[in-house]
Design a protein around this motif. Structure first.
Motif, PDB file in Angstrom:
ATOM      1  N   PRO A  10       0.846  -1.201   0.000  1.00  0.00           N
ATOM      2  CA  PRO A  10       0.000   0.000   0.000  1.00  0.00           C
ATOM      3  C   PRO A  10       0.876   1.244   0.000  1.00  0.00           C
ATOM      4  O   PRO A  10       2.084   1.161   0.237  1.00  0.00           O
ATOM      5  N   ILE A  14      -0.385   4.679   4.413  1.00  0.00           N
ATOM      6  CA  ILE A  14      -1.036   3.519   5.031  1.00  0.00           C
ATOM      7  C   ILE A  14      -0.030   2.775   5.905  1.00  0.00           C
ATOM      8  O   ILE A  14      -0.341   2.360   7.031  1.00  0.00           O
ATOM      9  N   ARG A  15       1.177   2.614   5.404  1.00  0.00           N
ATOM     10  CA  ARG A  15       2.203   1.904   6.182  1.00  0.00           C
ATOM     11  C   ARG A  15       2.585   2.695   7.433  1.00  0.00           C
ATOM     12  O   ARG A  15       2.802   2.118   8.503  1.00  0.00           O
ATOM     13  N   GLY A  83      -0.937  -4.878   2.514  1.00  0.00           N
ATOM     14  CA  GLY A  83      -1.710  -4.611   1.314  1.00  0.00           C
ATOM     15  C   GLY A  83      -3.145  -5.092   1.334  1.00  0.00           C
ATOM     16  O   GLY A  83      -3.844  -4.986   0.332  1.00  0.00           O
ATOM     17  N   GLN A  85      -7.038  -4.764   2.518  1.00  0.00           N
ATOM     18  CA  GLN A  85      -7.954  -3.688   2.893  1.00  0.00           C
ATOM     19  C   GLN A  85      -8.563  -3.899   4.269  1.00  0.00           C
ATOM     20  O   GLN A  85      -8.863  -2.951   4.976  1.00  0.00           O
ATOM     21  N   ARG A  88      -7.763  -1.772   7.701  1.00  0.00           N
ATOM     22  CA  ARG A  88      -7.887  -0.320   7.746  1.00  0.00           C
ATOM     23  C   ARG A  88      -9.030   0.143   8.650  1.00  0.00           C
ATOM     24  O   ARG A  88      -8.871   1.069   9.440  1.00  0.00           O
ATOM     25  N   SER A 133      -4.072   7.402   0.401  1.00  0.00           N
ATOM     26  CA  SER A 133      -4.670   6.290   1.150  1.00  0.00           C
ATOM     27  C   SER A 133      -6.108   6.042   0.704  1.00  0.00           C
ATOM     28  O   SER A 133      -6.536   4.892   0.574  1.00  0.00           O
ATOM     29  N   TRP A 136      -6.109   4.350  -2.633  1.00  0.00           N
ATOM     30  CA  TRP A 136      -5.761   2.940  -2.459  1.00  0.00           C
ATOM     31  C   TRP A 136      -6.966   2.152  -1.943  1.00  0.00           C
ATOM     32  O   TRP A 136      -7.279   1.084  -2.454  1.00  0.00           O
ATOM     33  N   ALA A 137      -7.632   2.701  -0.927  1.00  0.00           N
ATOM     34  CA  ALA A 137      -8.798   2.017  -0.349  1.00  0.00           C
ATOM     35  C   ALA A 137      -9.903   1.881  -1.398  1.00  0.00           C
ATOM     36  O   ALA A 137     -10.550   0.832  -1.488  1.00  0.00           O
ATOM     37  N   ARG A 140      -8.987  -0.827  -3.819  1.00  0.00           N
ATOM     38  CA  ARG A 140      -9.056  -2.150  -3.208  1.00  0.00           C
ATOM     39  C   ARG A 140     -10.514  -2.637  -3.135  1.00  0.00           C
ATOM     40  O   ARG A 140     -10.775  -3.805  -3.225  1.00  0.00           O
TER      41      ARG A 140
END
Length: 143
Positions: A10, A14-15, A83, A85, A88, A133, A136-137, A140
């Motif tokens: 990700p 996020i990390r 990675g 979802q 989160r 982020s 990415w979400a 995903r």
């Protein structure tokens, strides 16, 4: 035998949020260990009043509860950082609760701890709701 494809990492925010959640949870788990140690050593808490013999194990019960919740939070943060979802949402929930806990630290006179706790929760929430982020979400979930 063909290994399964590697899941892409990700984005960095996020990390970072995952790392913050892991550090916060590790601190709580260390506190849980302290509660168990106090129970084993027979320390008494003057604020707890009960005729039950089990009152001396309240710290251990609290530690078990904290272990379940924050152990799951560590798992979720690691899962998210790898990675997936799924983690989160749990990390967001943890950070909102942590932000609320900082309020009680402030009202209890623990200003330095309250500032550190609030700052870490706000930073993690900032990373979790960063535009990268969110993209990415969204990717995903396939919206």
């Amino acid at each position: 035998m063909n290994p399964s494809p590697q899941r892409p990492l990700p984005p960095a925010p996020i990390r970072w949020a995952g790392l913050i959640a892991i550090v916060q949870s590790a601190i709580v788990l260390a506190f849980a260990g302290l509660l168990v140690a106090r129970d084993i050593m027979g320390a008494r808490e003057a604020d707890l009043v009960s005729d039950s013999a089990n009152i001396s194990w309240v710290g251990t019960g609290t530690a078990v509860f904290l272990g379940l919740i924050f152990g799951a939070a560590i798992f979720a943060a690691i899962w998210m950082m790898r990675g997936h979802q799924w983690g989160r949402g749990l990390v967001i929930y943890l950070e909102i609760i942590t932000l609320g806990l900082s309020y009680f630290m402030f009202t209890g006179g623990l200003w330095p701890a309250g500032v550190a706790t609030a700052a870490s929760a706000i930073a993690a929430l900032f990373f979790l709701f960063n535009p990268r982020s969110l993209e990415w979400a969204e990717a995903r979930h396939g919206f």
